[in-house]
Design a protein around this motif. Structure first.
Motif, short mmCIF file in Angstrom:
data_model
loop_
_atom_site.label_atom_id
_atom_site.label_comp_id
_atom_site.label_asym_id
_atom_site.label_seq_id
_atom_site.Cartn_x
_atom_site.Cartn_y
_atom_site.Cartn_z
N SER A 113 0.40 5.32 1.32
CA SER A 113 -0.57 6.67 1.29
C SER A 113 -0.47 7.49 0.42
O SER A 113 1.26 8.15 -0.18
CB SER A 113 -0.12 6.52 2.38
N SER A 141 0.79 -1.59 -0.07
CA SER A 141 0.06 -0.19 0.18
C SER A 141 0.60 1.42 -0.17
O SER A 141 1.64 1.48 0.67
CB SER A 141 -0.65 -0.20 1.07
N GLU A 146 -8.38 6.06 8.38
CA GLU A 146 -8.21 4.88 8.77
C GLU A 146 -8.93 3.35 9.63
O GLU A 146 -8.12 2.62 9.89
CB GLU A 146 -6.37 4.76 9.52
N ASN A 157 -5.34 5.64 -0.51
CA ASN A 157 -4.12 4.83 -0.54
C ASN A 157 -4.30 4.11 -2.16
O ASN A 157 -5.48 3.36 -2.71
CB ASN A 157 -4.47 3.64 0.18
N HIS A 177 -10.20 5.83 2.44
CA HIS A 177 -10.37 5.50 3.51
C HIS A 177 -10.97 6.62 4.75
O HIS A 177 -10.42 7.70 3.96
CB HIS A 177 -9.13 4.23 4.18
N THR A 214 -3.48 0.63 -3.25
CA THR A 214 -2.90 -0.90 -2.56
C THR A 214 -3.59 -2.10 -3.56
O THR A 214 -4.57 -2.21 -3.88
CB THR A 214 -4.04 -0.72 -1.21
N HIS A 241 -12.87 1.55 5.78
CA HIS A 241 -11.94 1.52 4.34
C HIS A 241 -13.19 0.69 3.22
O HIS A 241 -13.78 -0.18 3.45
CB HIS A 241 -11.16 0.50 4.35
N THR A 245 -3.10 10.45 0.17
CA THR A 245 -3.56 11.70 0.70
C THR A 245 -4.26 11.05 2.16
O THR A 245 -3.76 9.45 2.11
CB THR A 245 -4.81 12.21 0.22
N SER A 246 -4.97 11.32 2.71
CA SER A 246 -5.71 11.36 4.12
C SER A 246 -6.08 9.88 4.04
O SER A 246 -7.23 9.45 4.96
CB SER A 246 -5.98 12.18 5.34
#
Length: 172
Positions: A52, A50, A141, A58, A138, A60, A144, A54-55
């Motif tokens: 990241s 994965s 975190e 992701n 997501h 993945t 998701h 942006t906040s």
């Protein structure tokens, strides 16, 4: 019944296959973008790796042996052939609808997007035995959304355009 109603609004249903070409081109472009993105992600990422972005987003790499949201993914393998068959049957029926209603732009754009997305995922199932997903949205975190791909996005956008077209047609 909807097909009969739709033909009433078709100002000159398609009489030649040439009006089918723009819609098949749109589906082909979606398939190409989808497949290039999947090839790229599989070259750059290991399974479950994965990055990241942006906040809330992701990249993945994950595999989906089922359908949307991994529906039937845990089955013994029959689902690969089942979803492949559904995708091919849907593409054949959509081609028929595109030919029949080729002058209805929003309707055909919706169908072409759905067909391109369905065939993009069919290609994955035929080549790899699973669909390659990599877009992972997501919330903090904690939650998701199931990972998806460009083909899935095209199917969802196509479905939304299809609904919009129906709502516009019903208003008339």
């Amino acid at each position: 019944m909807a097909t009969k109603k739709r033909s009433n609004f078709s100002a000159g249903s398609a009489t030649s296959g040439s009006s089918l070409i723009p819609w098949l081109c749109l589906a082909t472009i979606i398939i190409l973008f989808d497949q290039v993105s999947k090839i790229t992600i599989t070259k750059l990422f290991a399974y479950a790796e994965s990055l990241s972005v942006t906040s809330f987003f992701n990249l993945t790499l994950v595999y989906n042996k089922g359908a949307a949201f991994s529906f039937l993914a845990a089955e013994s393998g029959w689902q690969r052939y089942f979803f492949t068959a559904i995708g091919l049957i849907a593409a054949a029926y959509i081609t028929y609808l595109l030919k029949r209603h080729a002058t209805q732009k929003l309707f055909c754009a919706a169908l072409a997007m759905i067909m391109g997305g369905a065939l993009g995922n069919v290609i994955d199932r035929l080549l790899y035995g699973h669909v390659i997903d990599f877009l992972d949205f997501h919330y903090q975190e904690i939650y998701h959304f199931p990972a998806f791909n460009i083909a899935d996005s095209a199917i969802c956008i196509g479905a939304a355009l299809f609904i919009l077209d129906e709502l516009r047609r019903v208003k008339k």
